[in-house]
Design a protein around this motif. Structure first.
Motif, PDB file in Angstrom:
ATOM      1  N   LEU A 365     -21.065  41.759 -37.608  1.00  0.00           N
ATOM      2  CA  LEU A 365     -22.173  41.834 -38.753  1.00  0.00           C
ATOM      3  C   LEU A 365     -21.841  40.970 -39.880  1.00  0.00           C
ATOM      4  O   LEU A 365     -22.613  40.218 -40.531  1.00  0.00           O
ATOM      5  N   TRP A 366     -20.521  40.824 -40.160  1.00  0.00           N
ATOM      6  CA  TRP A 366     -19.942  39.809 -41.297  1.00  0.00           C
ATOM      7  C   TRP A 366     -20.505  38.437 -40.987  1.00  0.00           C
ATOM      8  O   TRP A 366     -20.892  37.539 -41.679  1.00  0.00           O
ATOM      9  N   SER A 434     -37.054  50.256 -31.492  1.00  0.00           N
ATOM     10  CA  SER A 434     -38.228  50.257 -32.282  1.00  0.00           C
ATOM     11  C   SER A 434     -38.214  50.295 -33.777  1.00  0.00           C
ATOM     12  O   SER A 434     -39.001  50.002 -34.721  1.00  0.00           O
ATOM     13  N   VAL A 435     -37.279  51.466 -33.827  1.00  0.00           N
ATOM     14  CA  VAL A 435     -37.126  51.902 -35.193  1.00  0.00           C
ATOM     15  C   VAL A 435     -35.811  50.942 -36.051  1.00  0.00           C
ATOM     16  O   VAL A 435     -36.147  50.544 -37.059  1.00  0.00           O
ATOM     17  N   VAL A 436     -34.930  50.976 -35.119  1.00  0.00           N
ATOM     18  CA  VAL A 436     -33.545  50.134 -35.946  1.00  0.00           C
ATOM     19  C   VAL A 436     -33.788  48.562 -35.783  1.00  0.00           C
ATOM     20  O   VAL A 436     -32.964  47.928 -36.733  1.00  0.00           O
ATOM     21  N   PHE A 437     -34.667  48.057 -35.248  1.00  0.00           N
ATOM     22  CA  PHE A 437     -34.595  46.629 -35.209  1.00  0.00           C
ATOM     23  C   PHE A 437     -36.201  46.166 -35.584  1.00  0.00           C
ATOM     24  O   PHE A 437     -36.230  45.681 -36.611  1.00  0.00           O
ATOM     25  N   HIS A 460     -29.290  44.553 -39.252  1.00  0.00           N
ATOM     26  CA  HIS A 460     -29.481  45.971 -39.443  1.00  0.00           C
ATOM     27  C   HIS A 460     -28.995  46.863 -38.134  1.00  0.00           C
ATOM     28  O   HIS A 460     -28.539  48.087 -38.140  1.00  0.00           O
ATOM     29  N   ALA A 461     -29.466  46.382 -36.962  1.00  0.00           N
ATOM     30  CA  ALA A 461     -29.136  47.372 -35.702  1.00  0.00           C
ATOM     31  C   ALA A 461     -27.608  47.288 -35.570  1.00  0.00           C
ATOM     32  O   ALA A 461     -27.501  48.304 -35.159  1.00  0.00           O
ATOM     33  N   LEU A 462     -26.918  46.114 -35.826  1.00  0.00           N
ATOM     34  CA  LEU A 462     -25.251  46.377 -35.732  1.00  0.00           C
ATOM     35  C   LEU A 462     -24.954  47.574 -36.728  1.00  0.00           C
ATOM     36  O   LEU A 462     -24.008  48.209 -36.174  1.00  0.00           O
ATOM     37  N   GLY A 463     -25.553  47.687 -37.795  1.00  0.00           N
ATOM     38  CA  GLY A 463     -25.134  48.702 -38.767  1.00  0.00           C
ATOM     39  C   GLY A 463     -25.182  50.193 -37.939  1.00  0.00           C
ATOM     40  O   GLY A 463     -24.325  51.004 -37.961  1.00  0.00           O
ATOM     41  N   TRP A 464     -26.165  50.355 -37.376  1.00  0.00           N
ATOM     42  CA  TRP A 464     -26.470  51.493 -36.370  1.00  0.00           C
ATOM     43  C   TRP A 464     -25.411  51.723 -35.308  1.00  0.00           C
ATOM     44  O   TRP A 464     -24.752  52.882 -35.053  1.00  0.00           O
TER      45      TRP A 464
END
Length: 509
Positions: A365-366, A434-437, A460-464
């Protein structure tokens, strides 16, 4: 051939029969084909989307449809093998899988490809449960440890070779077929398995097989469809009211499933889901871990593929090669986990795996935020190796940890349920993409905006995914502290004992 009536008259596995090694090669090849088929499709998804004009929801269903059909049919496939013969159902499964692969390869539109993938998953659900059951029926107990070691190596090889093979087949564009050879390669393998399997595999069945719970299968499938379909289509359709009603209704369907299974267990003792297993704390927690882990993997692998090829604009071959360090790290860590670490440190190894994998996700993520679209393959190697090492520490010993406190008479049911919920979690994770990406990506983007938008969506998806791994770490506190003990007299762990049915298989002469 004739079926024997009692297990007493059936011949036991014979150590000197050389045919068993041919049978092993055939069923292991089938298992390898299934493993590769999952990973090989992921790497080709952007090429399919580009060449066929598939919508993003159709892309999700190309992978989620397979996982859903596979999950819904696993327990039924195992029961059919117990009742009608493992060899017979295996041959039906591998034949159907080969036919479905041909339909995938020659699909004329995205709708046909999705339908063919669902059929392929259903056929895999007939084929895969028979693999270890046939091993259990074919090999004497003292040889099974060696065979299970070979099976672990096949799993590792499938994880390493799948993405790379998919990348090469797509990049080579054999005969101008673009992505289609990733499915068509199954045809010669499947036909050979069908012909050789009919000759070398010995038939076996359970002496007292349980009945099929078709109502249970129908309720599980309906509940998952009511949950997953609105998730995958909701963004595309503007999140209509019926979608929310369907997702809420799925809770009622799952409640009806629990009530029905409780009643069926009391009536004839052959439910799809053995609810009494959930009174075992470690099993209930392990099922939760498997489900949530499946969700995390379902999200990551699809989003990662779209990020590499659409967000960064990399070729399919470069994307496939970039994933090799991850696959190698999974295989190496899995071997170390089972052989050295878990016997000494127990549950702490699995919890360390969750934290290590989460650390790899956070490093990724970083880096994705720091380097954006200019990130290089070598810069991804560190987070991918860390993630792979963490995953390897989890996946290999997890089944034994979940099964360690399960009564032996329920080992077969428990093992089947573990595999089922992991696939269900994977299907749910693919639906949540569909939601997180896609949910954070604007629907109307200029060509120059697509790359940066996909990079942002990936972050964003990696945070999830990191949050999911944190939940897994906490759930693991309910697992047994020490590794599973070997089953008395058999030299097998509970997972190995769960390979067959609760009683020795009856061979058919």
């Amino acid at each position: 051939m004739t079926f024997t009536d009692t297990p007493h008259t059936a011949p036991r596995p014979v150590a000197g029969d050389r045919r068993r090694w041919f049978a092993l090669a055939i069923v292991m090849t089938a298992a390898f084909m299934d493993l590769v088929d999952v990973t090989i499709v992921n790497i080709a998804i952007p090429s399919i989307q580009r060449d066929e004009g598939a919508t993003f929801s159709q892309i999700q269903w190309i992978t989620a449809g397979y996982a859903l059909a596979f999950a819904a049919g696993l327990v039924t496939g195992g029961r059919l093998g117990d009742i009608h013969g493992r060899k017979r159902i295996f041959l039906v499964g591998i034949g159907g899988f080969t036919l479905a692969s041909a339909l995938c390869g020659f699909a004329v539109n995205p709708e046909m490809l999705v339908a063919s993938r669902i059929l392929q998953g259903a056929m895999a659900a007939l084929m895969v449960p028979q693999v270890l059951s046939i091993v259990h029926a074919t090999f004497p107990a003292h040889e099974r440890g060696k065979v299970f070691g070979l099976f672990g190596a096949i799993v590792g090889l499938g994880a390493v070779s799948g993405p790379l093979l998919g990348a090469l087949l797509t990049e080579w564009n054999l005969f101008g077929l673009e992505w289609r050879p990733i499915f068509l390669i199954n045809l010669p393998v499947g036909i050979a398995g069908l012909v050789l399997g009919s000759r070398f595999i010995t038939e076996s069945k359970a002496p007292r097989a349980l009945k099929l719970d078709l109502v249970g299968v129908a309720l599980v499938t309906l509940g998952l469809l009511m949950l997953l379909y609105p998730l995958t289509r909701g963004r595309e359709l503007g999140w209509p009211l019926w979608g929310y009603a369907s997702m809420a209704g799925s809770v009622a369907v799952f409640g009806a499933l629990v009530a029905y299974e409780r009643g069926k267990s009391a009536r004839d003792g052959s439910p799809l889901i053995e609810l009494s297993l959930f009174r075992v704390k470690s099993f209930a927690a392990g099922i939760a871990v498997q489900t949530v882990f499946g969700i995390g993997l379902g999200i990551f692998f699809l989003v990662w593929t779209l990020y590499l090829q659409i967000g960064l604009g990399w070729s399919v071959l470069r994307a496939g090669l970039t994933g090799v360090p991850f696959s190698v790290a999974v295989s190496v860590a899995a071997g170390l986990s089972v052989q050295l670490l878990v016997p000494r440190y127990g549950r702490k190894v699995l919890q360390a795996g969750a934290l290590v994998m989460a650390a790899g996700v956070l490093i990724y993520l970083w880096e994705a935020g720091r380097y954006g679209q200019s990130i290089a393959s070598w810069q991804m190697a560190l987070p991918l190796v860390v993630m792979g090492a963490g995953m390897g520490l989890i996946v290999a010993p997890l089944t034994d940890a979940v099964l360690s406190e399960v009564p032996r008479e329920h080992a077969g049911s428990a093992s089947g349920l573990i595999n089922t919920v992991q696939q269900m979690g994977n299907a749910l994770g693919l639906g949540l993409v569909s939601v997180v990406f896609f949910g954070v990506i604007d629907e109307r983007l200029a060509p120059a905006e697509v790359g940066p938008a996909f990079v942002d969506g990936f972050e964003h998806a990696l945070g999830w995914v990191a949050a999911v791994l944190g939940v897994i770490f906490l759930l693991m506190f309910a697992l047994p502290k020490r590794p599973a003990q070997h089953v008395e007299g058999a030299g097998e762990t509970p997972a190995a004992a769960a390979v067959g049915v609760e009683k020795e298989p009856e061979l058919v002469s």
